[in-house]
Design an enzyme around this catalytic site. Structure first.
Site, PDB file in Angstrom:
ATOM      1  N   ASP A  51       0.815  -1.222   0.000  1.00 50.66           N
ATOM      2  CA  ASP A  51       0.000   0.000   0.000  1.00 50.66           C
ATOM      3  C   ASP A  51       0.846   1.269   0.000  1.00 50.66           C
ATOM      4  O   ASP A  51       2.063   1.216   0.192  1.00 50.66           O
ATOM      5  CB  ASP A  51      -0.969  -0.003   1.205  1.00 50.66           C
ATOM      6  N   ASN A  64      -7.906  -2.654  14.277  1.00 51.26           N
ATOM      7  CA  ASN A  64      -9.295  -2.966  13.917  1.00 51.26           C
ATOM      8  C   ASN A  64      -9.388  -4.165  12.962  1.00 51.26           C
ATOM      9  O   ASN A  64     -10.420  -4.393  12.351  1.00 51.26           O
ATOM     10  CB  ASN A  64      -9.983  -1.741  13.296  1.00 51.26           C
ATOM     11  N   HIS A 112      -7.605  -4.572  10.182  1.00 56.05           N
ATOM     12  CA  HIS A 112      -7.317  -4.325   8.763  1.00 56.05           C
ATOM     13  C   HIS A 112      -6.042  -5.038   8.326  1.00 56.05           C
ATOM     14  O   HIS A 112      -5.134  -5.252   9.137  1.00 56.05           O
ATOM     15  CB  HIS A 112      -7.282  -2.830   8.419  1.00 56.05           C
ATOM     16  N   GLU A 172      -9.892  -1.657   5.173  1.00 56.15           N
ATOM     17  CA  GLU A 172     -10.565  -1.380   6.444  1.00 56.15           C
ATOM     18  C   GLU A 172     -11.798  -2.272   6.600  1.00 56.15           C
ATOM     19  O   GLU A 172     -12.262  -2.883   5.628  1.00 56.15           O
ATOM     20  CB  GLU A 172     -10.983   0.094   6.465  1.00 56.15           C
TER      21      GLU A 172
HETATM   22  O1  LIG Z   1       2.706  -2.597  12.118  1.00 57.03           O
HETATM   23  P1  LIG Z   1       1.848  -1.486  12.561  1.00 57.03           P
HETATM   24  O2  LIG Z   1       2.551  -0.161  12.522  1.00 57.03           O
HETATM   25  O3  LIG Z   1       1.196  -1.744  13.872  1.00 57.03           O
HETATM   26  O4  LIG Z   1       0.693  -1.380  11.506  1.00 57.03           O
HETATM   27  C1  LIG Z   1      -0.179  -2.443  11.233  1.00 57.03           C
HETATM   28  C2  LIG Z   1      -0.691  -2.337   9.836  1.00 57.03           C
HETATM   29  O5  LIG Z   1      -1.197  -1.060   9.616  1.00 57.03           O
HETATM   30  C3  LIG Z   1      -0.629  -0.466   8.474  1.00 57.03           C
HETATM   31  O6  LIG Z   1       0.463   0.342   8.878  1.00 57.03           O
HETATM   32  C4  LIG Z   1      -1.618   0.340   7.756  1.00 57.03           C
HETATM   33  O7  LIG Z   1      -2.237   1.150   8.674  1.00 57.03           O
HETATM   34  C5  LIG Z   1      -0.122  -1.627   7.690  1.00 57.03           C
HETATM   35  O8  LIG Z   1       0.798  -1.215   6.741  1.00 57.03           O
HETATM   36  C6  LIG Z   1       0.377  -2.505   8.776  1.00 57.03           C
HETATM   37  O9  LIG Z   1       0.476  -3.797   8.354  1.00 57.03           O
END
Ligand SMILES: O=P(O)(O)OC[C@H]1O[C@](O)(CO)[C@@H](O)[C@@H]1O
EC number: 3.5.99.6
Length: 244
Positions: free
Chosen positions: A64, A130, A132, A137
């Site tokens: 992404d 959440n 995702h 989402e």
């Molecule tokens: O590893 P983090 O920073 O907790 O983020 C979890 C997920 O959320 C994202 O940063 C997107 O919000 C993803 O790229 C990642 O896999």
């Protein structure tokens, strides 16, 4: 079937995930890795920088990118990947969605073509609080291809820790869809810390529902989750998981 590997902490998680990634990279002459950003994979990328495994036969496809951030912006995911990995190891090709494309719909279609031409051998995934995966989402269709998506308040809040102020966090992104992610031959999801515990419980023990995007993985044939004690703390089956 989701296989769970329980580890003590983030350091052990990074080591186990690193070993898995290296074993896939060593398995063939041409390999495609699906890569993730965020805090979760930082330890893995540090081990890659340190140990410098062979990567010149490896193509990478990232999940992404924020819409509106130049690749040189220090919070863009292209910048993150260059800084963490691509500036340090010689990959065959590296793809990150184009968040500043004039025609974002075309950029999504082009990205799907890249995925089709380079089937992903191993997809690395983090998970949002959440549930995702990538920027898909809650409510995203399980069939979704690469698409433009709005970010929820939960994700904007979680990611605001990387920006000077919350208002600077982009509110939309281009993301591989759940359908695109599910095409990977194998998936490795990593999760560390208490903040992920609810999402991990839903993903492993909840009903499969678009309300929790990660539950789609229950329908994939080859998923491994590496999670630490804190991330597994709400799971009923954690004793069993720890025995794996
Ligand atoms: O590893 P983090 O920073 O907790 O983020 C979890 C997920 O959320 C994202 O940063 C997107 O919000 C993803 O790229 C990642 O896999």
């Amino acid at each position: 079937m989701i296989k769970v590997i329980a580890v003590k902490n983030a350091e052990e998680l990074a080591q186990k995930a690193y070993e898995k990634i290296v074993s896939v990279m060593e398995s063939k002459n041409e390999v495609t890795l699906g890569l993730a950003t965020g805090g979760s994979p930082l330890g893995i990328y540090a081990l890659m920088r340190e140990n410098k495994p062979a990567t010149s036969h490896v193509t990478t496809i990232n999940l992404d990118e924020y819409i509106g951030l130049e690749p040189t912006h220090d919070q863009s995911y292209r910048y993150f990947m260059n800084d963490q990995l691509f500036n340090h190891l010689p990959f065959k090709a590296t793809y990150v969605p184009d968040g500043i494309a004039a025609d974002l719909q075309k950029a999504c279609g082009d990205y799907e073509a890249i995925i089709a031409a380079n089937p992903v051998d191993l997809q690395l995934l983090g998970i949002g609080e959440n549930g995702h995966i990538a920027f898909n989402e809650p409510g995203t269709s399980f069939d979704s291809p690469t698409q433009v998506t709005g970010l929820t308040e939960s994700t904007i809040n979680a990611n605001s820790r990387y920006f000077e102020k919350k208002e600077d966090v982009p509110t939309s992104a281009i993301t591989m869809g759940i359908g695109s992610i599910m095409k990977a031959k194998e998936i490795l999801l990593i999760a560390s810390g208490e903040k992920k515990a609810e999402a991990i419980k839903q993903m492993l023990e909840g009903n499969v529902t678009e309300a929790c995007p990660a539950t789609a993985l229950q329908h994939h044939a080859n998923v491994t989750v590496i999670a630490d004690e804190a991330a597994l703390s709400l799971c009923q089956d954690k004793k069993e998981a720890q025995a794996v």
